[in-house]
Design a protein around this motif. Structure first.
Motif, PDB file in Angstrom:
ATOM      1  N   GLY A 172     -18.475  25.663  16.076  1.00  0.00           N
ATOM      2  CA  GLY A 172     -19.768  26.210  16.482  1.00  0.00           C
ATOM      3  C   GLY A 172     -20.378  25.471  17.652  1.00  0.00           C
ATOM      4  N   VAL A 173     -20.313  24.151  17.623  1.00  0.00           N
ATOM      5  CA  VAL A 173     -20.867  23.343  18.713  1.00  0.00           C
ATOM      6  C   VAL A 173     -20.159  23.673  20.029  1.00  0.00           C
ATOM      7  CG1 VAL A 173     -21.041  20.990  19.625  1.00  0.00           C
ATOM      8  CG2 VAL A 173     -21.694  21.452  17.261  1.00  0.00           C
ATOM      9  N   GLY A 174     -18.833  23.683  20.004  1.00  0.00           N
ATOM     10  CA  GLY A 174     -18.088  23.962  21.226  1.00  0.00           C
ATOM     11  C   GLY A 174     -18.316  25.360  21.750  1.00  0.00           C
ATOM     12  N   ALA A 175     -18.310  26.342  20.849  1.00  0.00           N
ATOM     13  CA  ALA A 175     -18.514  27.725  21.266  1.00  0.00           C
ATOM     14  C   ALA A 175     -19.923  27.929  21.800  1.00  0.00           C
ATOM     15  CB  ALA A 175     -18.242  28.672  20.101  1.00  0.00           C
ATOM     16  N   GLY A 176     -20.913  27.293  21.190  1.00  0.00           N
ATOM     17  CA  GLY A 176     -22.290  27.423  21.661  1.00  0.00           C
ATOM     18  C   GLY A 176     -22.462  26.937  23.088  1.00  0.00           C
ATOM     19  N   PHE A 177     -21.863  25.785  23.398  1.00  0.00           N
ATOM     20  CA  PHE A 177     -21.915  25.278  24.772  1.00  0.00           C
ATOM     21  C   PHE A 177     -21.202  26.223  25.735  1.00  0.00           C
ATOM     22  CE2 PHE A 177     -22.676  20.768  23.231  1.00  0.00           C
ATOM     23  CZ  PHE A 177     -23.897  20.642  23.880  1.00  0.00           C
ATOM     24  N   SER A 178     -19.980  26.616  25.380  1.00  0.00           N
ATOM     25  CA  SER A 178     -19.152  27.393  26.302  1.00  0.00           C
ATOM     26  C   SER A 178     -19.711  28.787  26.562  1.00  0.00           C
ATOM     27  CB  SER A 178     -17.727  27.491  25.750  1.00  0.00           C
ATOM     28  OG  SER A 178     -16.937  28.312  26.573  1.00  0.00           O
ATOM     29  N   PHE A 179     -19.988  29.541  25.499  1.00  0.00           N
ATOM     30  CA  PHE A 179     -20.398  30.932  25.671  1.00  0.00           C
ATOM     31  C   PHE A 179     -21.737  31.064  26.395  1.00  0.00           C
ATOM     32  CE2 PHE A 179     -17.670  32.155  21.844  1.00  0.00           C
ATOM     33  CZ  PHE A 179     -16.660  32.619  22.652  1.00  0.00           C
ATOM     34  N   THR A 180     -22.661  30.179  26.089  1.00  0.00           N
ATOM     35  CA  THR A 180     -23.973  30.285  26.718  1.00  0.00           C
ATOM     36  C   THR A 180     -23.886  30.046  28.212  1.00  0.00           C
ATOM     37  OG1 THR A 180     -25.008  29.490  24.681  1.00  0.00           O
ATOM     38  CG2 THR A 180     -26.340  29.421  26.670  1.00  0.00           C
ATOM     39  N   VAL A 181     -23.141  29.014  28.617  1.00  0.00           N
ATOM     40  CA  VAL A 181     -23.052  28.687  30.036  1.00  0.00           C
ATOM     41  C   VAL A 181     -22.234  29.731  30.792  1.00  0.00           C
ATOM     42  CG1 VAL A 181     -22.245  26.974  31.705  1.00  0.00           C
ATOM     43  CG2 VAL A 181     -23.384  26.235  29.609  1.00  0.00           C
ATOM     44  N   THR A 182     -21.144  30.220  30.212  1.00  0.00           N
ATOM     45  CA  THR A 182     -20.360  31.247  30.916  1.00  0.00           C
ATOM     46  C   THR A 182     -21.163  32.536  31.086  1.00  0.00           C
ATOM     47  OG1 THR A 182     -19.305  31.874  28.816  1.00  0.00           O
ATOM     48  CG2 THR A 182     -18.097  30.364  30.258  1.00  0.00           C
ATOM     49  N   ALA A 183     -21.953  32.916  30.076  1.00  0.00           N
ATOM     50  CA  ALA A 183     -22.798  34.111  30.214  1.00  0.00           C
ATOM     51  C   ALA A 183     -23.800  33.921  31.343  1.00  0.00           C
ATOM     52  CB  ALA A 183     -23.519  34.406  28.899  1.00  0.00           C
ATOM     53  N   ASP A 184     -24.368  32.722  31.458  1.00  0.00           N
ATOM     54  CA  ASP A 184     -25.319  32.432  32.522  1.00  0.00           C
ATOM     55  C   ASP A 184     -24.642  32.504  33.883  1.00  0.00           C
ATOM     56  OD1 ASP A 184     -27.571  31.631  33.891  1.00  0.00           O
ATOM     57  OD2 ASP A 184     -28.039  29.994  32.522  1.00  0.00           O
ATOM     58  N   VAL A 185     -23.441  31.949  33.987  1.00  0.00           N
ATOM     59  CA  VAL A 185     -22.701  31.993  35.253  1.00  0.00           C
ATOM     60  C   VAL A 185     -22.424  33.436  35.662  1.00  0.00           C
ATOM     61  CG1 VAL A 185     -20.465  31.489  36.331  1.00  0.00           C
ATOM     62  CG2 VAL A 185     -21.650  29.721  35.014  1.00  0.00           C
ATOM     63  N   ILE A 186     -21.972  34.250  34.713  1.00  0.00           N
ATOM     64  CA  ILE A 186     -21.634  35.641  35.014  1.00  0.00           C
ATOM     65  C   ILE A 186     -22.858  36.415  35.483  1.00  0.00           C
ATOM     66  CG2 ILE A 186     -20.919  37.828  33.949  1.00  0.00           C
ATOM     67  CD1 ILE A 186     -18.995  36.102  32.205  1.00  0.00           C
ATOM     68  N   LEU A 187     -23.969  36.267  34.774  1.00  0.00           N
ATOM     69  CA  LEU A 187     -25.177  37.023  35.143  1.00  0.00           C
ATOM     70  C   LEU A 187     -25.771  36.565  36.461  1.00  0.00           C
ATOM     71  CD1 LEU A 187     -27.330  37.680  31.954  1.00  0.00           C
ATOM     72  CD2 LEU A 187     -25.967  39.273  33.274  1.00  0.00           C
ATOM     73  N   SER A 188     -25.734  35.273  36.732  1.00  0.00           N
ATOM     74  CA  SER A 188     -26.355  34.760  37.953  1.00  0.00           C
ATOM     75  C   SER A 188     -25.474  34.973  39.175  1.00  0.00           C
ATOM     76  CB  SER A 188     -26.673  33.266  37.801  1.00  0.00           C
ATOM     77  OG  SER A 188     -25.501  32.516  37.568  1.00  0.00           O
ATOM     78  N   SER A 189     -24.229  35.449  38.970  1.00  0.00           N
ATOM     79  CA  SER A 189     -23.312  35.666  40.087  1.00  0.00           C
ATOM     80  C   SER A 189     -23.533  37.003  40.782  1.00  0.00           C
ATOM     81  CB  SER A 189     -21.857  35.597  39.600  1.00  0.00           C
ATOM     82  OG  SER A 189     -21.556  34.327  39.078  1.00  0.00           O
ATOM     83  N   VAL A 190     -24.354  37.883  40.192  1.00  0.00           N
ATOM     84  CA  VAL A 190     -24.501  39.238  40.741  1.00  0.00           C
ATOM     85  C   VAL A 190     -25.971  39.572  40.952  1.00  0.00           C
ATOM     86  CG1 VAL A 190     -22.410  39.990  39.557  1.00  0.00           C
ATOM     87  CG2 VAL A 190     -24.629  40.340  38.463  1.00  0.00           C
ATOM     88  N   PRO A 191     -26.271  40.497  41.858  1.00  0.00           N
ATOM     89  CA  PRO A 191     -27.640  41.006  41.989  1.00  0.00           C
ATOM     90  C   PRO A 191     -28.053  41.730  40.701  1.00  0.00           C
ATOM     91  CG  PRO A 191     -26.282  41.643  43.879  1.00  0.00           C
ATOM     92  CD  PRO A 191     -25.360  41.089  42.853  1.00  0.00           C
ATOM     93  N   LYS A 192     -29.338  41.767  40.455  1.00  0.00           N
ATOM     94  CA  LYS A 192     -29.798  42.346  39.193  1.00  0.00           C
ATOM     95  C   LYS A 192     -29.468  43.832  39.074  1.00  0.00           C
ATOM     96  CE  LYS A 192     -34.603  43.167  40.747  1.00  0.00           C
ATOM     97  NZ  LYS A 192     -34.677  44.605  40.489  1.00  0.00           N
ATOM     98  N   GLU A 193     -29.279  44.526  40.195  1.00  0.00           N
ATOM     99  CA  GLU A 193     -28.925  45.947  40.128  1.00  0.00           C
ATOM    100  C   GLU A 193     -27.552  46.161  39.480  1.00  0.00           C
ATOM    101  OE1 GLU A 193     -30.129  44.476  42.788  1.00  0.00           O
ATOM    102  OE2 GLU A 193     -32.095  45.446  43.006  1.00  0.00           O
ATOM    103  N   GLN A 194     -26.693  45.144  39.541  1.00  0.00           N
ATOM    104  CA  GLN A 194     -25.354  45.236  38.964  1.00  0.00           C
ATOM    105  C   GLN A 194     -25.249  44.486  37.643  1.00  0.00           C
ATOM    106  OE1 GLN A 194     -23.060  43.674  42.291  1.00  0.00           O
ATOM    107  NE2 GLN A 194     -22.423  45.738  42.856  1.00  0.00           N
TER     108      GLN A 194
END
Length: 509
Positions: free
Chosen positions: A376-398
């Motif tokens: 749980g600890v490892g997944a919590g760190f990994s999934f949260t940060v990767t989701a943030d990276v993915i969302l912040s990589s694109v304009p909000k329209e996409q």
């Protein structure tokens, strides 16, 4: 970024007074999906006893939901960008609740598989819409990181609430009741969401290309089905045909997206190394976890003899660890680095799965509970940060399309994990030596062995269950070892692919 091109709108969005209340509605959708996924694992022994599925049907019940979601997420994320994410979310939530009733009252394995598939259609509308709406509600990067952390933590909380609540229901009601718990959550989501959620969409989305929708679905289903067949039966005309069909459809899909002026999925997003690295990390993480976790609930109940409620409580440490780390993952990634947090989280999960390779029928809970906490600890760190990276990589329209890619990786990983690692567990299990005259159903699944044993004389029943449980645990240990190898490989890949990747700071910086 879009935030710098529209400063007035950004300021308004940052100060929007209802954004945190709106987030509360969005996480209900996440809770809905997470509870449903974890409840199924606990209910599997009861479904086996009631519906008497074959081993292959049992695997389909477990993974057809993820197959369908994986096939439709990109299309649904793009549809939300076009018709409105709020509208799609509310339609999907209503359908999810209604189809849950069909799951609850399924009377044959075939109907259960169909009901799970239809639930996947509804579920495909929920997850991309929630992340995309977060991207549009929170323009301040630090607030968005916290919102994504809460989003992820709620998903983890759902994995905790699901087994505990599901275990209580299974001990007091029939197995179908575990699906009916979706109804009150759905009702609150629809009623409150209609009032609180703002609508958002791409202002110039272009047409929804139905050819791309069909190609995406056919490609995903074809490839995943081929992997499942290869893992279960080896090389066969069906597996090779499905692989060729799936690969051909996906190749055509990619070519079509590159040619369309307004594609269903912007393939050029993958040129961003951080985006690609985050997506790959998500896919490999879930692939390594899903098959092991799917069978761990059966281990706790059918091997160690725990009741469903106790088994649900036993799985709680994984959710506790994920909730705690998900809320602080963004801060850690800014203080240290994205790649160290993601790679470290993946390595922690891999080592925890490696620890599960030594379990046997009498393994004490301290080892199991500690391993689940580290997972749980490892997944919590990994999934949260990767989701943030993915969302912040694109304009909000996409945001819808990008969210769909993230969720597709998650669901595709779950489908492949259950298919590959689950097939390994099943394959090892089927070979156990049984007393002469034992019905074939005992070799289909551990639940089938339990049912067969109940009709045998005490001596034969004890011998059957001892051999069946030993074979099941052997298969689970091998699957855990392979899962650990996948996670450690993902950790190394993330370390290199996420080099120099950073989370955004506040716009004023």
């Amino acid at each position: 970024m879009t935030s710098t091109l529209q400063p007035a709108n950004t300021t308004e969005a940052v100060k929007r007074p209802g954004r945190w209340a709106a987030l509360g509605v969005l996480v209900l959708a996440v809770l809905l999906v997470a509870v449903d996924a974890t409840v199924l694992g606990l209910a599997t022994p009861y479904i086996s006893e009631e519906l008497k599925p074959s081993g292959t049907q049992l695997l389909w019940i477990g993974d057809v939901y993820s197959f369908v979601i994986a096939g439709l997420l990109v299309s649904m994320g793009s549809l939300g960008d076009r018709i409105g994410r709020k509208k799609l979310l509310l339609i999907g939530a209503t359908a999810f609740g209604a189809i849950s009733v069909l799951n609850a009252y399924a009377v044959t394995p075939e109907l259960m598989i169909l009901a799970r598939a239809l639930l996947g259609v509804a579920g495909a509308t929920l997850m991309p819409a929630t992340l995309a709406l977060i991207r549009n509600l929170f323009h301040d990067p630090r607030e968005r990181s916290l919102a994504i952390g809460i989003w992820g933590a709620t998903a983890s909380a759902g994995t905790a609430v699901g087994p505990v609540l599901g275990g209580f229901l299974l001990e007091h009601f029939w197995w179908g009741s575990v699906f009916l718990i979706n109804l009150p959550v759905m009702a609150v989501l629809v009623v409150v969401g209609a009032k609180l959620l703002p609508e958002s969409r791409n202002p110039a989305p272009g047409p929804w290309d139905l050819t791309s929708v069909v190609l995406s679905f056919a490609g995903m289903i074809g490839v995943v089905y081929a992997v499942k067949e290869l893992a279960t039966h080896g090389l066969s005309p069906d597996a090779l045909g499905a692989a060729a069909l799936g690969a051909g459809a996906l190749y055509w899909f990619v070519r079509r997206q590159l040619a369309l002026p307004q594609p269903l999925l912007e393939m050029r997003l993958f040129r961003n190394r951080g985006f690609s690295g985050a997506v790959l990390a998500d896919l490999l993480t879930i692939l390594g976890l899903a098959g092991v976790v799917f069978f761990l609930s059966q281990y706790l109940q059918l091997v160690q003899g725990r009741g469903p409620f106790e088994a649900g409580l036993a799985e709680l440490p994984a959710a506790v660890g994920a909730v705690a780390t998900g809320l602080v993952a963004g801060s850690f990634a800014r203080r240290f680095s994205v790649r160290s947090v993601v790679a470290g989280g993946l390595a922690a999960v891999g080592l925890a799965l490696a620890a599960l390779t030594v379990i046997d029928q009498s393994t004490g809970y301290p080892l199991i509970g500690t391993a689940l906490l580290v997972v749980g600890v490892g997944a919590g760190f990994s999934f949260t940060v990767t989701a943030d990276v993915i969302l912040s990589s694109v304009p909000k329209e996409q945001a819808g399309a990008a969210s769909a890619v993230s969720e597709t990786a998650y669901e595709l990983g779950a489908a492949l994990g259950i298919a590959l690692l689950g097939s390994i567990v099943t394959g090892v299990y089927r070979g156990f030596p049984a007393p002469a005259g034992t019905p074939a159903a005992a070799h289909e699944s551990l639940g089938g062995a339990v049912e067969v044993a109940s009709a045998l004389p005490a001596h034969n029943a004890a011998a059957l269950m001892t051999a069946a449980r030993e074979a099941f645990v052997d298969g689970l240990a091998i699957a855990a070892g392979l899962g650990a190898a996948v996670l450690l490989t993902a950790s190394v890949a993330a370390w290199f692919l996420l080099r120099n990747q950073k989370l955004e700071n506040a716009p004023t910086h």
